[in-house]
Enzyme design. Structure first.
Site, PDB file in Angstrom:
ATOM      1  CG  ASP A 149      52.152  -9.115 -43.165  1.00 42.75           C
ATOM      2  OD1 ASP A 149      52.909  -8.150 -42.925  1.00 42.75           O
ATOM      3  OD2 ASP A 149      50.978  -8.998 -43.541  1.00 42.75           O
ATOM      4  CB  ALA A 150      55.501 -14.956 -43.787  1.00 44.19           C
ATOM      5  CG  ASP A 200      52.340 -13.587 -38.844  1.00 39.32           C
ATOM      6  OD1 ASP A 200      52.124 -12.619 -38.098  1.00 39.32           O
ATOM      7  OD2 ASP A 200      51.693 -13.816 -39.879  1.00 39.32           O
ATOM      8  CD  GLU A 215      33.704 -11.590 -39.976  1.00 39.57           C
ATOM      9  OE1 GLU A 215      34.587 -10.710 -40.017  1.00 39.57           O
ATOM     10  OE2 GLU A 215      32.855 -11.640 -39.094  1.00 39.57           O
ATOM     11  CE  LYS A 271      44.373 -10.877 -39.889  1.00 35.61           C
ATOM     12  NZ  LYS A 271      45.064  -9.713 -40.421  1.00 35.61           N
ATOM     13  CG  ASP A 290      46.792  -6.584 -45.865  1.00 32.59           C
ATOM     14  OD1 ASP A 290      47.003  -6.142 -44.712  1.00 32.59           O
ATOM     15  OD2 ASP A 290      47.692  -6.938 -46.639  1.00 32.59           O
ATOM     16  CE1 TYR A 323      37.314  -5.953 -37.474  1.00 30.86           C
ATOM     17  CE2 TYR A 323      37.574  -5.642 -39.830  1.00 30.86           C
ATOM     18  CZ  TYR A 323      38.054  -5.496 -38.543  1.00 30.86           C
ATOM     19  OH  TYR A 323      39.259  -4.893 -38.326  1.00 30.86           O
ATOM     20  CE  LYS A 381      35.739 -11.621 -36.579  1.00 33.51           C
ATOM     21  NZ  LYS A 381      35.164 -10.343 -37.001  1.00 33.51           N
ATOM     22  CE  LYS A 422      47.856 -12.792 -40.980  1.00 37.70           C
ATOM     23  NZ  LYS A 422      49.260 -12.461 -40.975  1.00 37.70           N
ATOM     24  CB  CYS A 449      82.996  -1.878 -34.319  1.00 35.12           C
ATOM     25  SG  CYS A 449      81.846  -0.536 -34.655  1.00 35.12           S
ATOM     26  CB  CYS A 457      84.602   2.682 -33.181  1.00 36.82           C
ATOM     27  SG  CYS A 457      84.359   1.143 -32.290  1.00 36.82           S
ATOM     28  CB  CYS A 467      80.843  -2.454 -31.372  1.00 38.86           C
ATOM     29  SG  CYS A 467      82.009  -1.158 -30.975  1.00 38.86           S
ATOM     30  CB  CYS A 504      81.612   2.680 -30.662  1.00 38.52           C
ATOM     31  SG  CYS A 504      80.852   2.340 -32.261  1.00 38.52           S
TER      32      CYS A 504
HETATM   33  S1  IVH Z   1      38.118  -9.203 -35.839  1.00 41.70           S
HETATM   34  C1  IVH Z   1      39.454  -8.852 -31.252  1.00 41.70           C
HETATM   35  N1  IVH Z   1      37.647  -9.488 -38.374  1.00 41.70           N
HETATM   36  O1  IVH Z   1      43.065  -8.125 -38.474  1.00 41.70           O
HETATM   37  C2  IVH Z   1      39.730  -9.050 -32.694  1.00 41.70           C
HETATM   38  N2  IVH Z   1      39.677  -8.440 -37.738  1.00 41.70           N
HETATM   39  O2  IVH Z   1      45.289  -9.368 -37.068  1.00 41.70           O
HETATM   40  C3  IVH Z   1      38.932  -8.171 -33.548  1.00 41.70           C
HETATM   41  N3  IVH Z   1      41.044  -7.702 -39.621  1.00 41.70           N
HETATM   42  O3  IVH Z   1      43.212  -5.874 -35.814  1.00 41.70           O
HETATM   43  C4  IVH Z   1      39.304  -8.265 -34.965  1.00 41.70           C
HETATM   44  N4  IVH Z   1      39.697  -8.370 -41.208  1.00 41.70           N
HETATM   45  O4  IVH Z   1      42.616  -4.993 -38.194  1.00 41.70           O
HETATM   46  C5  IVH Z   1      38.505  -9.042 -37.456  1.00 41.70           C
HETATM   47  N5  IVH Z   1      37.059  -9.779 -40.589  1.00 41.70           N
HETATM   48  C6  IVH Z   1      37.914  -9.334 -39.683  1.00 41.70           C
HETATM   49  C7  IVH Z   1      39.124  -8.706 -40.030  1.00 41.70           C
HETATM   50  C8  IVH Z   1      39.988  -8.272 -39.026  1.00 41.70           C
HETATM   51  C9  IVH Z   1      40.836  -7.771 -40.936  1.00 41.70           C
HETATM   52  C10 IVH Z   1      42.245  -7.130 -38.991  1.00 41.70           C
HETATM   53  C11 IVH Z   1      41.982  -6.186 -37.856  1.00 41.70           C
HETATM   54  C12 IVH Z   1      42.681  -6.801 -36.680  1.00 41.70           C
HETATM   55  C13 IVH Z   1      43.723  -7.610 -37.353  1.00 41.70           C
HETATM   56  C14 IVH Z   1      44.232  -8.707 -36.478  1.00 41.70           C
END
Ligand code: IVH
Length: 691
Positions: A43-44, A47, A126, A128, A130, A237, A301, A325, A419, A422, A437, A443
């Protein structure tokens, strides 16, 4: 280690080259992650790619591509489930990684809203989760429809699967609006994941890499009875469409979700300041290991829903929320070998073969080394002990080498100059990072990859012709070019006689091929596999040139630098000079024209027509805002106009369709009047734009 160039130090060509590379690379990772539940970088690292892309786009806005990753969320949905179009798109979140970036997010939101730097901005934090995001629609309190996110616009109908989950209420408790769509994250707890894998192993079933993949795999079962056996959970959420307003704040909305019978994460917190958010980040970070489920950060948010509405979205992410993150997990292992893959456009990609190592619960054996420069920059050698990093569930990035563990005989990696498939020379044009190539269609790797691309889902989409059968037919000498696919009927008996085929399969294949002799222009263009012409650019070209004959003629004319046709091509919004050059190169090559014409002779290529009633009054219009606006900031007005399909420019000219005048408007308003351009007051603009 030398760092990649800062965007401000790059030339146009370098930026265009890197944006093109990033678009392809990110799209590939999106596909692996969203469609195949099988990501292959951390993920890193993912990103980092996106952030690099955004940084370059900010420095070179004129080079933003039609297929820019900023416009896309994930990959298009798999077949097998019915499609559901999200009436409110399901978007993603921008990421931040430290307090400074978080502060900048808050500052940007305040600037957009025209608030003072120190104005209070209440937020909700909140965890996040996974997992995978889903949407649940309730009509008159009853659950009627549920969908995955898919590509953000179109997801998969997983209603039957969601109905099997205890945490999805089939009826809402108490008062609910006539129509309400609720969004949340489906996940498996860490313990349930371990139990599931143990059971899978005992039964000889699929072993999942991590809870997220297990949750996705469990929800996306064509047989809902299987989903019913998997202990999936849900945290609600977010909000989708609704027939009436249900709360004034996000915190209030979460409380209503609980009243209706949803589980809302109990670690959520209302935060009054950046300092409180920072404390929240620390606390949830410390609690992370002890939680029963995987989280990878905290989502912040803005609490006030009226402010959320004003802030709206940019690209794929809201301006009112951000994901902060957690830092990634690391491990070390030995790099056993480097091998080279050859892609459709001849790109040579080095891949690291690693001694298997467990990084945060995931067994890792492969990592991409990206390109020659990356290997040199990190001085990665075969036999080295390397440091890996991952933040999610995927093959990690190689951060660097443990210098004192290097074997005495390790030598710098010599990137091949031919290559490996080829034997043609591999070259690297100045300013590019990718070595290619030069074998072109001679090829085998490129030819086969091109043919596979040609029949792929977004291209000709021929049932029964995939990677396996294309490779088989190529090796049997039945096809060497796209046109020959349409002449396979001459070999029907030969195919029927091949092992694993038979008369019926051969017949079905011929039918499937026949069915695709008629093809929309955009698909045709995309199928050619011209570098940098992805689906989005192919659509732009088809829309602009309408017919195959016209497109072909104009592309031939555009091979002359400085011609009108070349200028027109480069000025198509989203195409730009770099892509124009790529097309000119393709059409400048005799062999390509021969391939193209042989193919076209087999087909009926449909003209591209604009969709019915494409869209509202403002679509395609050019707008100028002048003077100071009283009820919104400039960025807000501009964002709204762009959402409605209009283009916003700075100066008034004959090409301007509308001028919106605020207070103290000066010369621009005058000029608009002189040119007879329609002038609107701020109030009239709000009405027209539905603000
Ligand atoms: S809010 C418009 N809240 O993270 C954005 N997303 O990287 C609405 N996710 O697509 C998303 N926990 O699948 C929101 N507490 C949370 C979340 C959350 C996990 C996920 C979600 C989103 C993704 C974005």
């Amino acid at each position: 280690m030398s760092k990649p160039k800062h965007p401000l130090e790059m030339t146009d060509a370098e930026a265009a080259g890197e944006l093109a590379r990033l678009a392809t690379e990110i799209a590939g990772h999106d596909l692996a992650y969203h469609t195949e539940d099988a990501p292959c970088i951390s993920d890193a690292e993912y990103d980092a790619l996106r952030r690099r892309n955004t940084a370059i786009e900010q420095a070179f806005p004129h080079l933003i591509r039609a297929d820019s990753p900023t416009h896309r969320v994930g990959a298009a949905p798999e077949t097998g489930f019915a499609k559901i179009t999200h009436r409110v798109p399901m978007l993603s979140l921008d990421n931040v990684f430290d307090a400074a970036e978080f502060d900048e997010f808050c500052a940007r939101a305040r600037r957009f809203l025209g608030l003072a730097d120190d104005a209070p901005l209440r937020m909700v934090g909140e965890p996040k989760i996974d997992g995978l995001s889903i949407s649940l629609t309730y009509e008159n309190g009853s659950f009627v429809r549920g969908a995955t996110r898919g590509d953000g616009s179109v997801g998969e109908d997983v209603t039957a699967n969601l109905r099997t989950m205890k945490s999805v209420p089939l009826r809402l408790k108490g008062d609910a609006p006539a129509l309400i769509e609720i969004r949340g994250e489906v996940f498996l707890s860490k313990q349930d994941f371990l139990d599931l894998n143990a059971a899978q192993e005992a039964a000889g079933g699929k072993i999942f890499a991590n809870p997220r993949n297990a949750a996705a795999g469990s929800l996306r079962q064509l047989d809902a009875k299987i989903t019913a056996t998997r202990p999936l959970s849900l945290f609600a959420y977010a909000m989708g469409e609704a027939s009436e307003e249900v709360a004034a704040t996000h915190a209030g909305y979460l409380a209503r979700l609980e009243d209706w019978g949803f589980t809302v994460n109990d670690r959520r917190r209302v935060l009054e300041s950046v300092a409180e958010a920072e404390a929240c980040q620390r606390e949830i970070g410390e609690a992370r290991a002890g939680l029963g489920y995987d989280i990878d950060g905290v989502v912040y948010k803005i609490d006030d829903l009226a402010l959320q509405r004003r802030l709206g979205f940019v690209g794929r992410a809201p301006r009112w929320a951000v994901a902060w993150k957690f830092p990634a997990e690391q491990a070390t292992t030995v790099l056993q070998d480097i091998f080279i893959q050859v892609g459709r456009t001849g790109a040579l990609t080095p891949v690291a073969a690693l001694a298997p190592v467990n990084v945060g619960g995931v067994l890792v054996t492969r990592a991409t080394l990206h390109n020659e420069d990356e290997i040199a920059r990190k001085d990665v050698r075969i036999g080295d002990t390397v440091i890996l990093q991952r933040a999610g569930d995927v093959i990690p990035q190689i951060l660097g080498v443990v210098a004192d563990k290097r074997p005495d005989d390790a030598v710098p990696y010599a990137f091949p100059s031919v290559c490996p498939v080829c034997g043609s020379h591999a070259v690297r044009p100045p300013g590019e990072v990718v070595k290619r190539c030069t074998g072109g269609l001679t090829c085998a790797a490129q030819l086969v990859e091109r043919l596979i691309h040609f029949v792929s889902r977004a291209a000709f989409d021929i049932d029964g012709l995939g990677e396996k059968s294309i490779t088989e037919f190529y090796e049997a000498g039945l096809i060497h070019s796209p046109a020959e696919i349409f002449r396979l009927n001459a070999h029907e008996a030969t195919i029927a006689a091949r092992e694993g085929w038979g008369a019926l399969s051969a017949r079905n294949l011929m039918r499937a091929i026949e069915a695709k002799r008629q093809i929309p222009l955009a698909r045709f263009i995309y199928a050619l596999g011209i570098r940098r012409i992805g689906e989005a650019n192919a659509k732009l070209l088809a829309r602009n040139y309408t017919s195959f004959a016209n497109w072909r003629a104009q592309m031939l004319a555009a091979t002359t630098i400085g011609s009108d046709a070349r200028l027109e091509l480069g000025s198509i919004l989203g195409i730009g000079p770099a892509i124009a050059e790529e097309l000119a190169d393709f059409f400048g090559e005799e062999r390509n024209l021969a391939t193209l014409d042989a193919l076209a002779a087999e087909l009926e290529i449909e003209e591209d027509r604009a969709p019915e009633g494409a869209n509202g009054e403002l679509a395609g219009k050019t707008i100028v805002f002048t003077g100071s606006l009283a009820t919104m900031t400039r960025p807000e007005a501009k964002a709204r106009a762009e959402t409605l399909g209009a283009k916003v420019t700075d100066s008034v000219s004959k090409k301007t369709d509308l001028v919106v005048v605020g207070e103290d408007a000066g010369s621009k308003a005058k000029k608009a009047a002189e040119l007879g351009i329609r002038v609107l007051t701020e109030e009239e603009w709000r009405a027209l734009a539905g603000m």
